[in-house]
Every structure is written in structure tokens, then in C-alpha cells.
Design a protein around this motif. Structure first.
Motif, PDB file in Angstrom:
ATOM      1  N   GLU A  18       0.835  -1.205   0.000  1.00 28.66           N
ATOM      2  CA  GLU A  18       0.000   0.000   0.000  1.00 28.66           C
ATOM      3  C   GLU A  18       0.869   1.255   0.000  1.00 28.66           C
ATOM      4  O   GLU A  18       0.522   2.257  -0.642  1.00 28.66           O
ATOM      5  CB  GLU A  18      -0.950  -0.017   1.195  1.00 28.66           C
ATOM      6  CG  GLU A  18      -2.043  -1.070   1.085  1.00 28.66           C
ATOM      7  CD  GLU A  18      -2.727  -1.063  -0.273  1.00 28.66           C
ATOM      8  OE1 GLU A  18      -3.254   0.002  -0.683  1.00 28.66           O
ATOM      9  OE2 GLU A  18      -2.716  -2.115  -0.951  1.00 28.66           O
ATOM     10  N   ARG A  19       1.990   1.221   0.696  1.00 27.96           N
ATOM     11  CA  ARG A  19       2.909   2.362   0.650  1.00 27.96           C
ATOM     12  C   ARG A  19       3.470   2.536  -0.758  1.00 27.96           C
ATOM     13  O   ARG A  19       3.548   3.668  -1.271  1.00 27.96           O
ATOM     14  CB  ARG A  19       4.043   2.160   1.651  1.00 27.96           C
ATOM     15  CG  ARG A  19       5.087   3.265   1.610  1.00 27.96           C
ATOM     16  CD  ARG A  19       6.132   3.100   2.696  1.00 27.96           C
ATOM     17  NE  ARG A  19       6.881   1.863   2.561  1.00 27.96           N
ATOM     18  CZ  ARG A  19       7.905   1.699   1.721  1.00 27.96           C
ATOM     19  NH1 ARG A  19       8.282   2.702   0.921  1.00 27.96           N
ATOM     20  NH2 ARG A  19       8.555   0.557   1.661  1.00 27.96           N
ATOM     21  N   LEU A  20       3.843   1.434  -1.391  1.00 27.72           N
ATOM     22  CA  LEU A  20       4.353   1.520  -2.762  1.00 27.72           C
ATOM     23  C   LEU A  20       3.284   2.052  -3.715  1.00 27.72           C
ATOM     24  O   LEU A  20       3.591   2.811  -4.642  1.00 27.72           O
ATOM     25  CB  LEU A  20       4.839   0.145  -3.224  1.00 27.72           C
ATOM     26  CG  LEU A  20       6.048  -0.436  -2.480  1.00 27.72           C
ATOM     27  CD1 LEU A  20       6.395  -1.808  -3.028  1.00 27.72           C
ATOM     28  CD2 LEU A  20       7.238   0.501  -2.569  1.00 27.72           C
ATOM     29  N   ARG A  21       2.027   1.678  -3.493  1.00 25.65           N
ATOM     30  CA  ARG A  21       0.947   2.174  -4.349  1.00 25.65           C
ATOM     31  C   ARG A  21       0.808   3.689  -4.198  1.00 25.65           C
ATOM     32  O   ARG A  21       0.626   4.408  -5.194  1.00 25.65           O
ATOM     33  CB  ARG A  21      -0.368   1.480  -3.995  1.00 25.65           C
ATOM     34  CG  ARG A  21      -1.454   1.658  -5.056  1.00 25.65           C
ATOM     35  CD  ARG A  21      -2.816   1.180  -4.564  1.00 25.65           C
ATOM     36  NE  ARG A  21      -2.778  -0.111  -3.929  1.00 25.65           N
ATOM     37  CZ  ARG A  21      -2.821  -1.285  -4.555  1.00 25.65           C
ATOM     38  NH1 ARG A  21      -2.876  -1.308  -5.867  1.00 25.65           N
ATOM     39  NH2 ARG A  21      -2.799  -2.407  -3.869  1.00 25.65           N
ATOM     40  N   ARG A  22       0.869   4.179  -2.961  1.00 31.77           N
ATOM     41  CA  ARG A  22       0.751   5.629  -2.742  1.00 31.77           C
ATOM     42  C   ARG A  22       1.922   6.380  -3.367  1.00 31.77           C
ATOM     43  O   ARG A  22       1.739   7.472  -3.914  1.00 31.77           O
ATOM     44  CB  ARG A  22       0.688   5.920  -1.241  1.00 31.77           C
ATOM     45  CG  ARG A  22      -0.592   5.465  -0.557  1.00 31.77           C
ATOM     46  CD  ARG A  22      -0.698   6.072   0.831  1.00 31.77           C
ATOM     47  NE  ARG A  22       0.439   5.726   1.672  1.00 31.77           N
ATOM     48  CZ  ARG A  22       0.497   4.641   2.451  1.00 31.77           C
ATOM     49  NH1 ARG A  22      -0.524   3.797   2.479  1.00 31.77           N
ATOM     50  NH2 ARG A  22       1.570   4.406   3.191  1.00 31.77           N
ATOM     51  N   GLU A  23       3.107   5.800  -3.297  1.00 32.31           N
ATOM     52  CA  GLU A  23       4.298   6.511  -3.750  1.00 32.31           C
ATOM     53  C   GLU A  23       4.536   6.393  -5.247  1.00 32.31           C
ATOM     54  O   GLU A  23       5.114   7.291  -5.858  1.00 32.31           O
ATOM     55  CB  GLU A  23       5.528   5.985  -2.997  1.00 32.31           C
ATOM     56  CG  GLU A  23       5.495   6.280  -1.502  1.00 32.31           C
ATOM     57  CD  GLU A  23       6.692   5.666  -0.768  1.00 32.31           C
ATOM     58  OE1 GLU A  23       7.488   4.957  -1.427  1.00 32.31           O
ATOM     59  OE2 GLU A  23       6.815   5.889   0.447  1.00 32.31           O
TER      60      GLU A  23
END
Length: 571
Positions: free
Chosen positions: A158-163
Motif C-alpha cells: 500500500e505504501r508503494l501504491r501511494r508513492e
């Protein structure tokens, strides 16, 4: 026609959205050989994860490749797009929040700079032929190795998706770049479009350029072998038909009875103790016992087979000897079935009209026995963990208000046994998901992350019971042909366990359960449990003894065959 959104009740396990590839032409893919024609196929997976892959042939020679030329001084000449690679910007079809600002489209302009009317959002993004791109990862790549994979990988994705959006630049090991596709619609496009995304890892640019060490742990998963996992077009369809037809011939009812017998055999060994590691003593062993019977091995050989596979998985000093043992077991099996065919998968592959050679059959037996074990074991263990930690499921399953199938489906959505799967390799320079993807770049299928894509989940994130449009088994023509058999194994394993040991409970706090640091599998390291000791009755031992009989014994199972298991909707 648009793809079914996963919050629709009773959606099939695979999308019916139309393919974007054209079966009538062959793409021009310099400098690698032309990709074969693509055939329209409905999606359905995964295979799964062979932690080590026996028996490996000599390393294949890489495809012919010329160094990538430097960017031209003037406007580059872009070759015409191959079939299946429409010339329009896929990033333009992503919501603004899901694409980098650098890739915002220009209103009213096409990629050629001509005025165009507003275009509706397509059901799936499509890759765009690109002029010579900048370096493949203009933003820092995220590490997809080491300790980052031991904790909550869902939070990581989810962090990778946001970034980064739906296509993430990653490193599989230091200095080895790749793209992780975590958007649901983007993943569907990659798995369906063989014209732009090949399965042949000889195209892998990082390998051709010497960035991958000869002893890299990536090679057991990504190194080329002549199997259905690495083929495209007509050759893939030839191999897939043989494997799929073989699995289709297995009688599901007899398979269920055989799995119930094997489940009881394993539980008889641990029930009197009152404690066990259900991962090592149950979930990991059952699929291997089942696979050995499917292939036509006798139960006397099954323990040796299990020891060989586990020795390879551990990748310790005994891995080489374990690999040799597995090669010997499978090689002897192929030779025996060539002389004396039986009612088993090995014999059916050897006799299939597609004409697989003995070597091809041997390689596919390795795929079945090794690649099929991990996902089924992880699926079983994760479902047991769910029952033991989620009071909603534990109460409902044991009380009859929710089926074991509901728990199995919840795991496939929330905790897919294969979290990432290799691989696809770009056949040309492309723009895809707001990224510049170069010819030969590796793309990993982020199955677990795509299932959590907020673009296709309902606002509350709840899974609709009966919905099987998840991507845990992958999608496209390379869907796992053993998905129905894997469900029978996992369903019967869990159902038999909760009936035999009704007061089973975790022996450690749920927060202490650990996962293997693998970029591929979502696999527990152990599942310690306690329960009231149970001495098997004479009747149980008698029924369990039937597990040593013929592969598809018709004797009655210990527990009634469940009637709630619905066949998979994958095609």
C-alpha cells in the motif's frame, strides 16, 4: 464490455473483459525473435512458487540481442505498434491520484500531438509504443528483498501504491531492476497481452547484461526452462492443453476421498500428542502425498519424494543431493510409465495427442510436484490461521453458518498464498501504467497487492461472499491448470482438521507468527497449535489404512464429503 468489479456478488473467479491482443498478426519485436501469435483466452492462475526447480537443463542461450542504441538527436522514429499494443497513452486512463504528476496527459491532445475528442476510460489500460525512453527507473526503486518482506507486506504494497502508482520500480536483489505491477487492471493487461509481454525469460535484459549472478536465488524461479511457464503463443497452447487435459481427467470425487484418507493418516500421527506444528506436519505434507498419487507414484515412494522436495526448499547443504533424488524419482517414473501406462497424470501426459517428449513430461512433472506444493500448503495453513484468529470465522464455520469455502475465498482475497509471481518480459519499449518500460524489462505480477487495489474494491473493503474475481490464481492464458485440484486439497484438509480436532487453538500469540522473507510466497514459518489429545479409534485407523491403497481408492472417507464446495469458475 467491462471487467466485472470484485464487489459484485457471485462474480466468477476470472474476468470476462475482452482481450486487447489481436490473434491475426505477429508483432515486430527487434532484436529478439518475433513473439508468437496471441490467442483470445479468458483469464483464470498462478502457479506458484517453485522454491527450487528440478531437474534443470543446461542453461539456455540468451536470445540474440544488440545493445540498446543511444537516444537519437532528433525526433525518434517509432515503429508501428504490434497487434495488441494500441498506440494510446495508458497513463491517461488512470485517476490523477494514481499516476505521477510527470505523466499527466495534455487535455485535448493525442500522443501524436493532434486534437482529439475526449476518450472514455477503457476497461483496462493498454501499453503505448514509446520512443527511446529515459533510464528505466527515474525514481528510486524499492527493495523487494531482505527484511522488508518478513513483516506486514500488505502495508508495504500500500505504501508503494501511494508513492508510485500501479506500476512500481523495484529491485529483486541489489542491482537487479524490475517492475512490480500492483494495479488490478494493469495486471489483467499484462497477463493477457502476450504481444507486448512475453513469458520467455531469455528476453530478460538484466540477465543478458550480466546483472544477475550465476548463483542468484532468482534463477530457480526466473531462469528459462522448456515448460508451459516460459512459453508463448502456439507452443504455450500446445503444452497447456496437455497439462490442462490431464488435470481435467482426474475424478474430483475420488480425489476428495483420497485427500480425506491422507488427511486422516497425517492427523492420526499427531492427534494423540495434543500439540503439533500444523505447517510442517500437515499442510506441507498433504499436497505432496496427493501429488505423488496423481502422478502415479506408489505410497512407498512418497516419503522419499517429500524429503527430496523439502530438502530443496530449505536450500541448505543437502539441496544438491535432494535435487538429484527428485530427478531420479521422476526420471524412473517417466520410464516406468512409458513401458507400463496407468490411470495417472504421467501416463496421460505421455500419451497426449500434443506429443510431449519424455523430457518435456519430466519437466512438467517437476512443475506439478514442486510448483504446486507451496501454494496449496500456504493456502491451507493461512486458512487454518484465519479460523484460529478470527472469531467471526471460527464460530461460523464450526457452527455451520459459514462454509469452509468462505474462509478459503477470504484467504485468496486477503492473504494470497502467492503474493508475487514472475514474470513477463517487455517485447519492445513501451509506456505502461505511467511508466517507461524498456524492451527486456522484467515485470512481476503483484497478485496480493492487486487484490487490494482500492480502484476495484468496495468503499468499505469488505469481500462479498461467493465473489471469486480475485487474482490469487493469476489471469489470462497462463492461469494455473490445477486450481480446482488445489481447492479440493485445501478444502478437504481444513474440513477434516476442524472435525477431528474441534478445540484446536494457537500455541503462541497470533502476533508471534512469522513469515518467510520471500518475494514470491506468503508463507508462514510455522503454525504451532494445541488441542485435546485424541487416540484414533479402531474404525478410524481402519479407514486410514485405505490411504495405502490404489491412487483413487473408492472406500468411504472418514468424514462425509462436503457438498458446499463450488467448482471454480475459472476457465
Amino acid at each position: 464490455m467491462t471487467a466485472p468489479i470484485p464487489n459484485a456478488p457471485n462474480a466468477p473467479e476470472t474476468s470476462d473483459a475482452p482481450e486487447t491482443s489481436d490473434a491475426s498478426g505477429t508483432p515486430r519485436v527487434p532484436p529478439a525473435p518475433a513473439a508468437p501469435q496471441n490467442r483470445a483466452a479468458r483469464e483464470s492462475h498462478p502457479h506458484p512458487e517453485p522454491p527450487a526447480y528440478p531437474p534443470a537443463p543446461a542453461p539456455a542461450a540468451p536470445l540474440a540481442h544488440q545493445p540498446t542504441p543511444p537516444p537519437p538527436a532528433g525526433p525518434p522514429s517509432v515503429p508501428p505498434p504490434p497487434p495488441g499494443c494500441p498506440a494510446h497513452q495508458s497513463a491517461a486512463h488512470r485517476p490523477a491520484a494514481h499516476r505521477p504528476a510527470a505523466h499527466q496527459p495534455t487535455a485535448g491532445k493525442s500522443t501524436a500531438g493532434q486534437p482529439t475528442p475526449p476518450q472514455p476510460t477503457p476497461p483496462h489500460p493498454t501499453p503505448t509504443p514509446s520512443p527511446h525512453p529515459p533510464p528505466p527507473h527515474p525514481t528510486p526503486a524499492a527493495a523487494l528483498y531482505g527484511d522488508v518482506l518478513t513483516g506486514d507486506t500488505h502495508a508495504l504494497y500500500e505504501r508503494l501504491r501511494r508513492e508510485h502508482g500501479p506500476v512500481v520500480p523495484v529491485e529483486l536483489e541489489p542491482g537487479v531492476p524490475a517492475w512490480l505491477v500492483i494495479g488490478y487492471r494493469e495486471l489483467l493487461e499484462v497477463t493477457r497481452n502476450e504481444e507486448c509481454f512475453s513469458h520467455d525469460s531469455r528476453r530478460w535484459r538484466a540477465l543478458r547484461e550480466g546483472l544477475v549472478r550465476p548463483d542468484s536465488p532468482l534463477l530457480p524461479m526466473m531462469g528459462y526452462r522448456p515448460t508451459v511457464l516460459f512459453a508463448d503463443g502456439p507452443e504455450h497452447r500446445r503444452l497447456y492443453r496437455a497439462v490442462n487435459d490431464g488435470f481435467a481427467r482426474l475424478d474430483q470425487h475420488r480425489l476428495r476421498r483420497s485427500i480425506a484418507q491422507l488427511s486422516n493418516m497425517l492427523l492420526d500421527a499427531i492427534a494423540p500428542r495434543g500439540e503439533a506444528d500444523l505447517l510442517a506436519e500437515y499442510a506441507q505434507q498433504l499436497p505432496l502425498w496427493a501429488a505423488s498419487r496423481m502422478l502415479g507414484l506408489s505410497d512407498d515412494v512418497a516419503p522419499e519424494l517429500i524429503a527430496a522436495v523439502r530438502g530443496m526448499v530449505d536450500s541448505g547443504p543437502e539441496a544438491t543431493a535432494a535435487n538429484q533424488a527428485l530427478q531420479r524419482i521422476l526420471g524412473d517414473l517417466v520410464h516406468r510409465k512409458m513401458a507400463e501406462p496407468g490411470d495417472d497424470l504421467t501416463s496421460w501426459l505421455l500419451a497426449h495427442p500434443e506429443g510431449l517428449s519424455p523430457e518435456e513430461v519430466l519437466h512438467h512433472l517437476a512443475v506439478i510436484i514442486v510448483a504446486g506444493n507451496g501454494p496449496a500448503a500456504n493456502w491451507t495453513a493461512a486458512t487454518v490461521r484465519l479460523l484460529l484468529t478470527d472469531t467471526r470465522f471460527r464460530t461460523h464455520v464450526t457452527g455451520g453458518r459459514l462454509t469452509v469455502d468462505a474462509a478459503l475465498d477470504e484467504v485468496l482475497w486477503r492473504d494470497a498464498p502467492v503474493q508475487n509471481f514472475p514474470g513477463r518480459y517487455a517485447t519492445r519499449d513501451l509506456r505502461f501504467g505511467g511508466r517507461y518500460v524498456r524492451e527486456g524489462d522484467a515485470l512481476l505480477l503483484g497478485l496480493a497487492a492487486a487484490n487490494h487495489d482500492p480502484a476495484v474494491l468496495p468503499p468499505d473493503g469488505q469481500i462479498v461472499p461467493g465473489n471469486r474475481s480475485h487474482l490469487a490464481f493469476g489471469a489470462g492464458p497462463h492461469t494455473c491448470p490445477a486450481r480446482d485440484q488445489a481447492r479440493v486439497i485445501a478444502h478437504t484438509a481444513v474440513d477434516t482438521l476442524v472435525h477431528r480436532l474441534p478445540d484446536i487453538r494457537l500455541a503462541v500469540p497470533a502476533g508471534e507468527l512469522a513469515y518467510r522473507p520471500s518475494p514470491w510466497a506468503r508463507a508462514l514459518t510455522a503454525l504451532p497449535v494445541r488441542f485435546s489429545p485424541v487416540v484414533p479409534s479402531t474404525a478410524t485407523r481402519h479407514r486410514t489404512a485405505a490411504a495405502g491403497g490404489p491412487p483413487w481408492s473408492t472406500s468411504a472417507p472418514t468424514t462425509p464429503a462436503p457438498t458446499t464446495d463450488r467448482p471454480s469458475a475459472w476457465t
